[in-house]
Design an enzyme around this catalytic site. Structure first.
Site, PDB file in Angstrom:
ATOM      1  N   GLY A   5      63.383 135.273   4.332  1.00  0.00           N
ATOM      2  CA  GLY A   5      64.253 136.012   3.413  1.00  0.00           C
ATOM      3  C   GLY A   5      65.367 136.800   4.063  1.00  0.00           C
ATOM      4  O   GLY A   5      65.771 137.845   3.548  1.00  0.00           O
ATOM      5  N   HIS A  48      74.682 126.754   2.836  1.00  0.00           N
ATOM      6  CA  HIS A  48      74.342 125.676   3.770  1.00  0.00           C
ATOM      7  C   HIS A  48      74.923 126.013   5.136  1.00  0.00           C
ATOM      8  O   HIS A  48      76.096 126.409   5.236  1.00  0.00           O
ATOM      9  CB  HIS A  48      74.889 124.334   3.270  1.00  0.00           C
ATOM     10  CG  HIS A  48      74.505 123.184   4.159  1.00  0.00           C
ATOM     11  ND1 HIS A  48      73.236 122.629   4.131  1.00  0.00           N
ATOM     12  CD2 HIS A  48      75.200 122.516   5.119  1.00  0.00           C
ATOM     13  CE1 HIS A  48      73.177 121.659   5.028  1.00  0.00           C
ATOM     14  NE2 HIS A  48      74.344 121.570   5.643  1.00  0.00           N
ATOM     15  N   GLU A 106      73.969 117.756  -9.057  1.00  0.00           N
ATOM     16  CA  GLU A 106      72.870 116.794  -8.942  1.00  0.00           C
ATOM     17  C   GLU A 106      72.758 116.147  -7.565  1.00  0.00           C
ATOM     18  O   GLU A 106      71.725 115.572  -7.229  1.00  0.00           O
ATOM     19  CB  GLU A 106      73.026 115.694 -10.012  1.00  0.00           C
ATOM     20  CG  GLU A 106      72.671 116.139 -11.426  1.00  0.00           C
ATOM     21  CD  GLU A 106      73.733 116.972 -12.112  1.00  0.00           C
ATOM     22  OE1 GLU A 106      73.481 117.449 -13.241  1.00  0.00           O
ATOM     23  OE2 GLU A 106      74.834 117.154 -11.530  1.00  0.00           O
ATOM     24  N   ALA A 139      78.400 134.142   9.560  1.00  0.00           N
ATOM     25  CA  ALA A 139      78.894 133.406   8.392  1.00  0.00           C
ATOM     26  C   ALA A 139      78.019 133.573   7.155  1.00  0.00           C
ATOM     27  O   ALA A 139      78.461 134.113   6.144  1.00  0.00           O
ATOM     28  CB  ALA A 139      79.048 131.921   8.735  1.00  0.00           C
TER      29      ALA A 139
END
Length: 209
Positions: free
Chosen positions: A12, A110, A148, A180
């Site tokens: 986390g 990501h 999706e 980042a």
């Protein structure tokens, strides 16, 4: 006030960055309504409880099949009436029904500059291993809406990070998080919370102050 659900699977650290950003005013007009993990041993759940934020575990392992899990996951998420779902290291495939219902209201972080080193198989340390194996000089992180596909949704923010010759995957992972991920995820949430993000033709337009 933007109500947020944060979905996590591990320690986390991105959740902590979001909580810190709310506390210090980097994120305005937003609050975390619930933290959801598929792993009952995730330290992220403890981080949430320490801030008196509701924290629940919803694991596919506890259901007879993925259909039952998907149905209950969406039902429990809906019960918190959130405006935005933040995937902060959530290693579970998001149900199609949830993506459709929360269109452009689910964001993910990501650890690369999409479209490089993303898609099926690129997660966690595997991303940074791929970066080092290819020998690129610049990597970074991308905050994007979820659709999706895998890492194919509209890109909200990106930030570049230098790759050093001495990097290991673990060292690079930490630098990407610090330089980042922990910066652009809170910034994206703040932009959304203040109505400054629009999606037009599958591209994000950020409105000026």
């Amino acid at each position: 006030m933007l109500k947020i659900a944060v979905c996590v699977s591990g320690g986390g650290t991105n959740l902590q960055a979001i909580m810190d950003a709310i506390d210090n005013g980097t994120i305005t007009n937003a609050e975390i309504s619930v933290v959801i993990s598929n792993n009952r041993n995730a330290y992220a759940l403890e981080r949430a409880k320490n801030k008196n934020i509701p924290a629940i575990c919803i694991s596919p392992k506890d259901y007879v099949d993925r259909v039952a899990f998907n149905e209950d996951f969406l039902k429990q998420l809906d019960s918190y009436q959130v405006d935005l779902v933040v995937l902060a290291g959530f290693l579970v495939v998001i149900p199609q029904e949830m993506i459709a219902k929360y269109r452009n209201r689910i964001i993910n972080i990501h650890p690369s500059l999409i479209p490089s080193f993303c898609g099926t198989g690129y997660y966690g340390l595997k991303v940074h291993e791929g970066v080092l194996s290819r020998g690129v000089k610049v990597t970074g992180a991308t905050c994007h809406f979820v659709d999706e596909g895998t890492d194919t949704g509209p890109i909200i923010l990106q930030k570049a990070v230098e790759v050093k010759d001495t990097d290991t995957p673990e060292v690079l992972q930490r630098r990407v998080m610090e330089q980042a991920e922990w910066i652009i995820m809170p910034k994206a949430i703040d932009l959304i919370a203040n109505g400054r993000v629009k999606v037009v033709d599958n591209k994000v337009i950020i409105q000026e102050d």
